[in-house]
Design a protein around this motif. Structure first.
Motif, PDB file in Angstrom:
ATOM      1  N   PRO A 187       0.551  -0.807  -0.019  1.00 20.43           N
ATOM      2  CA  PRO A 187       0.269   0.277   0.262  1.00 20.43           C
ATOM      3  C   PRO A 187       0.983   0.860  -0.096  1.00 20.43           C
ATOM      4  O   PRO A 187       0.600   2.337  -0.794  1.00 20.43           O
ATOM      5  CB  PRO A 187      -0.908   0.148   1.151  1.00 20.43           C
ATOM      6  CG  PRO A 187      -0.724  -1.433   1.953  1.00 20.43           C
ATOM      7  CD  PRO A 187      -0.072  -1.924   1.556  1.00 20.43           C
ATOM      8  N   ALA A 188       2.276   1.284   0.402  1.00 24.55           N
ATOM      9  CA  ALA A 188       2.882   2.344   0.803  1.00 24.55           C
ATOM     10  C   ALA A 188       3.460   2.456  -0.960  1.00 24.55           C
ATOM     11  O   ALA A 188       3.495   3.968  -0.625  1.00 24.55           O
ATOM     12  CB  ALA A 188       3.944   2.223   1.661  1.00 24.55           C
ATOM     13  N   SER A 189       3.841   1.319  -0.978  1.00 24.34           N
ATOM     14  CA  SER A 189       4.777   1.798  -2.834  1.00 24.34           C
ATOM     15  C   SER A 189       4.113   1.648  -3.924  1.00 24.34           C
ATOM     16  O   SER A 189       4.264   2.257  -4.876  1.00 24.34           O
ATOM     17  CB  SER A 189       5.818   1.369  -2.545  1.00 24.34           C
ATOM     18  OG  SER A 189       5.735   0.567  -2.597  1.00 24.34           O
ATOM     19  N   GLY A 190       2.696   0.753  -3.998  1.00 26.75           N
ATOM     20  CA  GLY A 190       2.193   0.542  -5.347  1.00 26.75           C
ATOM     21  C   GLY A 190       2.753  -0.901  -5.416  1.00 26.75           C
ATOM     22  O   GLY A 190       2.191  -1.155  -6.495  1.00 26.75           O
ATOM     23  N   ARG A 191       3.796  -0.993  -5.123  1.00 22.68           N
ATOM     24  CA  ARG A 191       4.728  -1.974  -6.069  1.00 22.68           C
ATOM     25  C   ARG A 191       3.933  -3.790  -5.739  1.00 22.68           C
ATOM     26  O   ARG A 191       3.374  -3.662  -4.814  1.00 22.68           O
ATOM     27  CB  ARG A 191       6.198  -2.273  -5.419  1.00 22.68           C
ATOM     28  CG  ARG A 191       6.685  -1.591  -5.715  1.00 22.68           C
ATOM     29  CD  ARG A 191       7.610  -1.007  -5.350  1.00 22.68           C
ATOM     30  NE  ARG A 191       8.909  -2.609  -5.547  1.00 22.68           N
ATOM     31  CZ  ARG A 191      10.387  -2.975  -5.161  1.00 22.68           C
ATOM     32  NH1 ARG A 191      10.847  -2.306  -3.823  1.00 22.68           N
ATOM     33  NH2 ARG A 191      10.798  -3.734  -5.703  1.00 22.68           N
ATOM     34  N   VAL A 192       3.455  -4.453  -6.919  1.00 22.68           N
ATOM     35  CA  VAL A 192       3.109  -5.307  -6.714  1.00 22.68           C
ATOM     36  C   VAL A 192       4.094  -6.334  -6.744  1.00 22.68           C
ATOM     37  O   VAL A 192       4.856  -6.583  -7.903  1.00 22.68           O
ATOM     38  CB  VAL A 192       2.141  -5.863  -7.564  1.00 22.68           C
ATOM     39  CG1 VAL A 192       1.826  -7.222  -7.873  1.00 22.68           C
ATOM     40  CG2 VAL A 192       0.789  -4.495  -7.653  1.00 22.68           C
ATOM     41  N   PHE A 193       4.168  -7.219  -5.414  1.00 24.88           N
ATOM     42  CA  PHE A 193       4.651  -8.862  -5.998  1.00 24.88           C
ATOM     43  C   PHE A 193       3.956  -9.973  -5.720  1.00 24.88           C
ATOM     44  O   PHE A 193       3.349 -10.120  -5.987  1.00 24.88           O
ATOM     45  CB  PHE A 193       5.259  -9.426  -4.174  1.00 24.88           C
ATOM     46  CG  PHE A 193       6.168  -7.715  -3.883  1.00 24.88           C
ATOM     47  CD1 PHE A 193       7.286  -7.181  -4.278  1.00 24.88           C
ATOM     48  CD2 PHE A 193       5.853  -6.361  -2.813  1.00 24.88           C
ATOM     49  CE1 PHE A 193       8.275  -6.826  -3.322  1.00 24.88           C
ATOM     50  CE2 PHE A 193       6.295  -5.857  -2.316  1.00 24.88           C
ATOM     51  CZ  PHE A 193       7.501  -5.288  -2.219  1.00 24.88           C
ATOM     52  N   LEU A 194       4.747 -10.536  -6.852  1.00 28.95           N
ATOM     53  CA  LEU A 194       4.775 -12.512  -6.791  1.00 28.95           C
ATOM     54  C   LEU A 194       4.654 -12.925  -6.583  1.00 28.95           C
ATOM     55  O   LEU A 194       6.084 -12.919  -6.859  1.00 28.95           O
ATOM     56  CB  LEU A 194       4.136 -11.942  -9.112  1.00 28.95           C
ATOM     57  CG  LEU A 194       3.960 -13.232  -9.686  1.00 28.95           C
ATOM     58  CD1 LEU A 194       2.426 -13.755  -9.789  1.00 28.95           C
ATOM     59  CD2 LEU A 194       4.659 -13.366 -11.038  1.00 28.95           C
ATOM     60  N   THR A 195       4.400 -13.870  -6.854  1.00 29.73           N
ATOM     61  CA  THR A 195       4.599 -15.731  -5.739  1.00 29.73           C
ATOM     62  C   THR A 195       4.252 -16.927  -6.348  1.00 29.73           C
ATOM     63  O   THR A 195       2.916 -16.779  -6.591  1.00 29.73           O
ATOM     64  CB  THR A 195       4.798 -15.884  -4.408  1.00 29.73           C
ATOM     65  OG1 THR A 195       4.643 -14.735  -3.585  1.00 29.73           O
ATOM     66  CG2 THR A 195       4.915 -16.797  -3.591  1.00 29.73           C
ATOM     67  N   LEU A 196       4.975 -17.477  -7.011  1.00 30.18           N
ATOM     68  CA  LEU A 196       4.114 -18.868  -8.225  1.00 30.18           C
ATOM     69  C   LEU A 196       4.416 -19.723  -6.446  1.00 30.18           C
ATOM     70  O   LEU A 196       5.189 -19.573  -5.804  1.00 30.18           O
ATOM     71  CB  LEU A 196       5.467 -18.782  -9.075  1.00 30.18           C
ATOM     72  CG  LEU A 196       5.352 -17.949 -10.229  1.00 30.18           C
ATOM     73  CD1 LEU A 196       6.349 -18.183 -10.882  1.00 30.18           C
ATOM     74  CD2 LEU A 196       4.379 -17.847 -10.722  1.00 30.18           C
ATOM     75  N   GLU A 197       3.122 -21.049  -7.338  1.00 29.10           N
ATOM     76  CA  GLU A 197       3.076 -22.267  -6.464  1.00 29.10           C
ATOM     77  C   GLU A 197       3.090 -22.818  -7.058  1.00 29.10           C
ATOM     78  O   GLU A 197       1.929 -23.032  -7.816  1.00 29.10           O
ATOM     79  CB  GLU A 197       1.734 -22.060  -5.166  1.00 29.10           C
ATOM     80  CG  GLU A 197       2.210 -20.656  -4.393  1.00 29.10           C
ATOM     81  CD  GLU A 197       0.475 -20.713  -3.687  1.00 29.10           C
ATOM     82  OE1 GLU A 197      -0.039 -21.519  -3.269  1.00 29.10           O
ATOM     83  OE2 GLU A 197       0.198 -19.146  -3.358  1.00 29.10           O
TER      84      GLU A 197
END
Length: 198
Positions: A187-197
């Motif tokens: 929420p602070a930076s707007g960056r999105v992190f992707l985790t693959l499962e």
């Protein structure tokens, strides 16, 4: 077999609870307290009946038309057919009952705190890949994936990432190696992190 029942209350998972004339408990999704509905038996279990909603005969004043095109198929949302105040009231009631059943001494519960945004507030979603390589959520009560192109609960940023992944063909390339992926927005930076499962 079909039945007409009146819904007493909502229980955890968003299903409505009713009873047949012989006392057998019935659980049915997509209903609201006080509604009279026509249902069809889906599965008889020990001590209760799982049913499917056929038609609402007498609707609650809190019933609304779900804004999501995937509502009813996607298992991600249980209460989109209820007004937002009714959703909050149902969650308060479910929590109070859960605490009471476990004989937990608790202070008087405060009302549920409404979100400032009814839609677009979720900063984390877990999406599954179907055999064709489309992203989606599990269908209610199933391992089948309902393919989606956006989620009304997710932030605009996460929805943009879902669209970009689909446009670039990543889900199709990942389908044989991974079962799911998780998107988390800071929420602070707007960056999105992707985790693959796997």
């Amino acid at each position: 077999m079909e039945h007409v029942v009146t819904i007493k209350k909502l229980i955890a998972g968003g299903k409505g609870l009713a009873a047949l004339p012989d006392g057998l408990k019935v659980m049915v999704p997509g209903v609201l307290p006080g509604e009279t509905v026509r249902i069809v038996e889906k599965k008889r279990c020990r001590g209760y009946l799982d049913a499917e909603l056929l038609r609402v005969l007498d609707a609650s004043t809190e019933r609304v038309s779900p804004p999501c095109p995937f509502a009813g198929r996607c298992g991600g949302c249980d209460l989109q057919h209820a007004s937002y105040p009714a959703q909050l009231a149902a969650k308060e009631h479910i929590l109070a009952e859960a605490l009471h059943r476990r004989h937990l001494e608790t202070p008087e519960l405060q009302p549920a705190m409404p979100s400032p945004a009814v839609w677009g507030y979720r900063y984390r979603v877990r999406l599954h890949l179907n055999p064709e390589g489309k992203l989606g959520f599990h269908e209610r009560g199933s391992n089948q994936v309902v393919a989606i192109n956006r989620c009304l609960l997710a932030t605009d940023t996460i929805n943009r990432v879902i669209g970009l992944l689909a446009e670039a063909g990543w889900p199709e390339r990942l389908k044989d190696q991974f079962a799911a992926l998780e998107l988390m927005e800071c929420p602070a930076s707007g960056r999105v992190f992707l985790t693959l499962e796997a």
